[in-house]
Design an enzyme around this catalytic site. Structure first.
Site, PDB file in Angstrom:
ATOM      1  N   PRO A 154       0.851  -1.205   0.000  1.00  0.00           N
ATOM      2  CG  PRO A 154       0.093  -0.928   2.194  1.00  0.00           C
ATOM      3  CD  PRO A 154       0.904  -1.842   1.324  1.00  0.00           C
ATOM      4  CG  ASP A 205       5.096  -0.683   2.626  1.00  0.00           C
ATOM      5  OD1 ASP A 205       3.944  -0.457   3.023  1.00  0.00           O
ATOM      6  OD2 ASP A 205       5.575  -1.830   2.510  1.00  0.00           O
ATOM      7  CG  HIS A 206       0.681   4.834   4.410  1.00  0.00           C
ATOM      8  ND1 HIS A 206       0.873   5.226   5.718  1.00  0.00           N
ATOM      9  CD2 HIS A 206       0.097   5.882   3.790  1.00  0.00           C
ATOM     10  CE1 HIS A 206       0.411   6.459   5.885  1.00  0.00           C
ATOM     11  NE2 HIS A 206      -0.066   6.888   4.723  1.00  0.00           N
ATOM     12  NE  ARG A 207       3.052  -3.328   3.687  1.00  0.00           N
ATOM     13  CZ  ARG A 207       3.469  -4.434   3.057  1.00  0.00           C
ATOM     14  NH1 ARG A 207       2.847  -5.588   3.276  1.00  0.00           N
ATOM     15  NH2 ARG A 207       4.503  -4.375   2.237  1.00  0.00           N
ATOM     16  CB  CYS A 250       6.929   5.361   8.220  1.00  0.00           C
ATOM     17  SG  CYS A 250       7.027   5.881   6.497  1.00  0.00           S
TER      18      CYS A 250
END
Length: 509
Positions: A306, A479-481, A483
């Site tokens: 994501p 990658d929003h997972r 940070c």
């Protein structure tokens, strides 16, 4: 007693399970030496020349050029032992006979040319087809020819001798005369810029010898093949249209004589490939090799990660001045990419979350202690991302030299699988294409990528006044997972501050 050994496609490392045969470098009947390259293959990582571990006579090859073979599949068989020694001796005697016949006073012009080539090699020609296994075994013809990505010295025609085969004398039937040898040299490899070009021509039934290459020394490039295919398709369409027009005119004339009658049927549609709805003139390029690997990796990245992108405009005027001052001071020139890489490593030291990867099975974010900096390189074989190992421990001069080395290796197709894997963070300088911004897809399994647009003169408010400054757009895809936006924004803002005021870097040196 000869023993026939089977040589299988070896494990080429980095989890590669298959390879495509690009070019055979030996033929059945050739004498090969230990560690002599016998075939050039293309993997999902790079072009590789595969050496043979046996010495003897090639008795069989498995797979035509363009065939994909799995690791462990048979490549060729080699007869080792007595027949190999006998064949090598026969080769040497035959080469000497050919040199004597070519240098005779009664030879014609063509034979004289062949004889001079043979005598120029002398005994070295006999060694060349024997146990030496040098570069001279790889092609036919004379002079330098471009094969695949590099320039290879093409020797005189090779003689192949099979075990037990009688050796013809200088005047025996079947010996090639001058004209036949010239024809064989004319049938040598056509210079192309990459195996993809040769494959594209082969799959569309195009003879490369009919083309005039637009590259250096007549090198045939992909654009030349595509232009020829478009021209052939246009010619076919024009011929079809002319035939239809002539048929319609004939029908109209017949109708005017015969009086009113039923309307003629509409023209048939353009021919299409069997089992598809695509017109036959459309070019289809298979997603194989490096291009196929890139496609799979990008698709996986888009499915699993994501990602999000944030960007900022920065005044790069001071960075450009600092680079100019560095290069004016003497010593090796410093590239702009190396300075940006140095900024990235400093920023990653402050924001280590972005130098990480996600272990989906363990549901953990793995923070990495080393920065292996990947950078996007566009080549004729597709997009490649070589990795600069331990970029965090290198200075600007070392980074410049390593970027130059890896870029040249990418262009020539000599990157090793190890140099194309293991990057932890990617620097994407898409500004070289003349664009300002981009939202790239992450290089799976990395967590972030810094994009750099073109540096262009733009109006900018500097010290309270409007001025023309060198402005660049920086983007960070992450990658929003691993940070949130605060960390990503902090990283990008620090990079922008270093670009605008290079002295900021002094705090971390």
């Amino acid at each position: 007693m000869a023993q026939v050994l089977e040589f299988k496609l070896p494990d080429l490392g980095e989890g590669l399970t298959e390879a495509e045969i690009v070019r055979w470098m030996v033929e059945v009947g050739d004498v090969v030496a230990v560690d002599q390259p016998v075939v050039e293959v293309e993997t999902a990582k790079a072009m590789v020349e595969v050496p043979c571990p046996y010495e003897g006579v090639v008795t069989a090859r498995f797979g035509a050029e363009g065939t994909e073979l799995p690791v462990g599949a048979p490549l060729l068989t080699v007869a080792v032992g007595g027949p190999a020694e006998e064949s090598r001796a026969v080769e040497a005697e035959d080469a000497e006979d050919a040199g004597d016949a070519g240098g005779g006073a009664g030879s014609d012009k063509g034979a004289g040319s062949a004889g001079s080539a043979g005598s120029a090699g002398g005994a070295g020609g006999a060694r060349e087809v024997g146990a030496s296994g040098g570069p001279g075994d790889r092609g036919e013809g004379s002079g330098n020819v471009l094969v695949g990505y590099g320039t290879a010295q093409a020797p005189a025609r090779r003689r192949r001798v099979r075990p037990g085969q009688p050796v013809p004398g200088p005047g025996a039937p079947g010996r090639a005369n001058g004209r036949e040898r010239a024809a064989e040299r004319a049938d040598g490899p056509v210079p192309v810029i990459s195996p993809l070009v040769r494959r594209l021509a082969r799959e569309n039934g195009l003879d490369l010898r009919d083309l005039n290459g637009s590259g250096p020394d007549g090198l045939i490039q992909r654009a030349d093949v595509e232009y020829a295919l478009r021209a052939a398709a246009a010619h076919a369409r024009a011929a079809t249209a002319a035939t239809a027009t002539a048929t319609a005119a004939t029908a109209a004339a017949a109708g005017s004589l015969a009086g009113p009658g039923p309307r003629t049927a509409p023209a048939a549609p353009a021919p299409r490939r069997p089992g598809t709805d695509i017109p036959s003139g459309v070019v289809r390029v298979p997603l194989k090799g490096v291009r196929g690997a890139v496609a799979d990796k990008l698709s996986r990245s888009r499915r699993e990660i994501p990602d999000a992108t944030t960007w900022v405009d920065a005044d790069a005027t001071e960075l450009m001045r600092a680079r100019t001052a560095m290069n004016a001071a003497g010593g090796p020139k410093i590239s702009l990419l190396a300075l940006l890489a140095r900024v990235c490593t400093a920023a990653l030291a402050r924001f280590p979350e972005l130098n990480s990867t996600v272990d989906t099975e363990a549901r953990e974010v793995v923070l990495l202690d080393r920065v292996h900096l990947g950078f996007a390189a566009q080549t004729d074989r597709g997009l490649m991302v070589p990795a600069v190992r331990d970029a965090h421990a290198r200075d600007a001069e070392s980074l410049t030299a390593e970027f130059a080395r890896l870029t040249e290796a990418a262009r020539t197709g000599t990157l090793t699988p190890a140099e194309l894997t293991g990057s932890t963070f990617t620097l994407n300088n898409y500004g070289v294409f003349g664009v300002d911004g981009s939202t790239p897809i992450l290089n799976h399994p990395e967590a972030a990528m810094l994009g750099v647009g073109r540096i262009a003169a733009k109006p900018w408010v500097h010290e309270g006044e409007l001025a023309v400054r060198q402005v660049v757009q920086l983007s960070l895809t992450f990658d929003h997972r691993v940070c949130d936006g605060g960390t990503a924004g902090g990283f990008l803002r620090y990079v922008a501050d270093c670009v605008e005021q290079p002295a900021v870097l002094l705090r971390t040196l």
